[in-house]
Motif scaffolding. Sequence first.
Motif, PDB file in Angstrom:
ATOM      1  N   VAL A 176       0.853  -1.185  -0.016  1.00 36.05           N
ATOM      2  CA  VAL A 176       0.060   0.093   0.012  1.00 36.05           C
ATOM      3  C   VAL A 176       0.864   1.227  -0.010  1.00 36.05           C
ATOM      4  CG1 VAL A 176      -2.176  -0.738   0.781  1.00 36.05           C
ATOM      5  CG2 VAL A 176      -0.220  -0.516   2.502  1.00 36.05           C
ATOM      6  N   LYS A 177       0.427   2.227  -0.654  1.00 36.17           N
ATOM      7  CA  LYS A 177       1.043   3.535  -0.638  1.00 36.17           C
ATOM      8  C   LYS A 177       0.938   4.106   0.758  1.00 36.17           C
ATOM      9  CE  LYS A 177       0.765   6.040  -4.799  1.00 36.17           C
ATOM     10  NZ  LYS A 177       0.112   6.893  -5.547  1.00 36.17           N
ATOM     11  N   VAL A 178       2.171   4.645   1.174  1.00 34.57           N
ATOM     12  CA  VAL A 178       1.936   5.437   2.544  1.00 34.57           C
ATOM     13  C   VAL A 178       2.240   6.951   2.191  1.00 34.57           C
ATOM     14  CG1 VAL A 178       2.202   3.712   4.370  1.00 34.57           C
ATOM     15  CG2 VAL A 178       4.182   4.479   3.189  1.00 34.57           C
ATOM     16  N   ARG A 179       3.221   7.011   1.129  1.00 32.96           N
ATOM     17  CA  ARG A 179       3.443   8.470   0.840  1.00 32.96           C
ATOM     18  C   ARG A 179       3.508   8.644  -1.015  1.00 32.96           C
ATOM     19  NH1 ARG A 179       8.452  11.635   3.610  1.00 32.96           N
ATOM     20  NH2 ARG A 179       8.274  12.779   1.230  1.00 32.96           N
ATOM     21  N   ASN A 180       2.729   9.646  -1.141  1.00 27.22           N
ATOM     22  CA  ASN A 180       2.840  10.092  -2.650  1.00 27.22           C
ATOM     23  C   ASN A 180       4.512  10.360  -3.060  1.00 27.22           C
ATOM     24  OD1 ASN A 180       0.350   9.312  -3.367  1.00 27.22           O
ATOM     25  ND2 ASN A 180      -0.549  11.355  -2.779  1.00 27.22           N
ATOM     26  N   CYS A 181       4.669  10.087  -4.391  1.00 29.08           N
ATOM     27  CA  CYS A 181       5.883  10.519  -4.607  1.00 29.08           C
ATOM     28  C   CYS A 181       6.007  12.094  -4.847  1.00 29.08           C
ATOM     29  CB  CYS A 181       6.300   9.887  -6.312  1.00 29.08           C
ATOM     30  SG  CYS A 181       7.726  10.346  -6.763  1.00 29.08           S
TER      31      CYS A 181
HETATM   32  C1  NAG Z   1      -1.649  10.792  -3.170  1.00 33.63           C
HETATM   33  O1  NAG Z   1      -2.465  11.767  -4.026  1.00 33.63           O
HETATM   34  C2  NAG Z   1      -3.658  11.456  -4.418  1.00 33.63           C
HETATM   35  C3  NAG Z   1      -4.079  12.364  -5.160  1.00 33.63           C
HETATM   36  O2  NAG Z   1      -3.060  13.333  -5.701  1.00 33.63           O
HETATM   37  C4  NAG Z   1      -4.461  11.263  -3.100  1.00 33.63           C
HETATM   38  O3  NAG Z   1      -6.020  11.142  -3.462  1.00 33.63           O
HETATM   39  C5  NAG Z   1      -4.112  10.177  -2.183  1.00 33.63           C
HETATM   40  O4  NAG Z   1      -4.607  10.340  -0.994  1.00 33.63           O
HETATM   41  C6  NAG Z   1      -2.448  10.606  -1.807  1.00 33.63           C
HETATM   42  N1  NAG Z   1      -2.045   9.412  -1.216  1.00 33.63           N
HETATM   43  C7  NAG Z   1      -1.220   9.486   0.075  1.00 33.63           C
HETATM   44  C8  NAG Z   1      -1.011   8.308   0.465  1.00 33.63           C
HETATM   45  O5  NAG Z   1      -0.939  10.886   0.414  1.00 33.63           O
END
Ligand code: NAG
Length: 334
Positions: free
Chosen positions: A148-153
């Motif tokens: 799972v993604k915990v932080r966006n790039c």
């Molecule tokens: C990443 O970015 C997207 C939209 O840009 C957002 O919906 C999502 O919650 C973000 N995810 C995290 C883990 O911050």
Amino acid sequence: MTNTSYMVVSILMWLLKATVALQQSGLELGGRGGNRTQRDVSCTDNMEYLHINICCLKCPAGTYVKSPCTKAGQSGKCEECDYEMYTEHDNGLHQCLRCTKCRFDQEIVRPCLSTQNTECQCRSGWFCAPDQACEVCKKCSRCEEDEVKVRNCTAVSDTQCKKGRSGSGFASASVAAVIVPVVISAVIFGIIVAFVCRRRCRRPTDIFFFPDPESNPPNRLKEVLENEPFPNLVPVNGEESLRNCFEYFEEMDFDYHKRFFRQLGIKDNVIKSKDHLQHEDRIHELLNSWIEKVGKEASLNDLLKVLLTLNQRLTAENIMVNATSNGHYVFEKE
Ligand SMILES: *[C@@H]1O[C@H](CO)[C@@H](O)[C@H](O)[C@H]1NC(C)=O
Ligand SMILES: *[C@@H]1O[C@H](CO)[C@@H](O)[C@H](O)[C@H]1NC(C)=O
């Protein structure tokens, strides 16, 4: 006799010492004296700069010293920085500094002004860690299926992924309950097939499965798969199919762009002429030039082969998977 000679020697010694001392102090004096004016004049650090032997007022940010002052405490002639040049602080510089140019894999965060340098960052989907040299931006990682993604790039940090699905512990336990037996059956099936094959089919590839008891079968298998030639792909809708696959090439590693297009026979000056374009546009335009060049012969198979020769097998595989799963291409029937 001895007394007088002792006296003479003492006097001589004293004279010698005195001369040396004099010479030393003389040298020091000379050293200081030569640059006395420079050292003794002290300018106010943040407001003035030294010119020959007088202190001139600094020129304000956004300008440079066209000609220094002739009388202490004046500012001389200040001139505005030229286009694409800047000075960020009050200064005594004889020319402005050149603004940084953002590379094609970067975007401008702050434009170049006469008082500030350009600020660049990696384009969206790409990043450069601040503690590493950043000759090129790197592509943001995608999380694996089971992560799972915990932080966006961001422009300065890669995507952060964590093992485990977003569901509850129960959900992951039930996923495991399904996956584990499937994997085990697959492994057992594989072993049976391998053994049957070893006895029955005498194809040369068998040698890679269990050539001798010492070697490690999984690695050998991997090696076979890695060296396997690519299946031929057939377009569903001619050149349209090929163009529809251009976007999959956007994920190609920056370091290989030039070599990739060179191998396709695109001239260096053509490649260079697209440098100013955004990353995606650049790839699309260069692929278009390639299609124009080779005409009807243009084939996705050739593009993938070039990627393979550049050791970009993963990219090639991803493109193949995208091209077939999105219905642009089908595998050629034997
Ligand atoms: C990443 O970015 C997207 C939209 O840009 C957002 O919906 C999502 O919650 C973000 N995810 C995290 C883990 O911050
Ligand atoms: C004094 O300093 C200048 C440069 O700051 C130098 O060119 C010059 O040779 C120096 N003079 C002496 C006598 O050391």
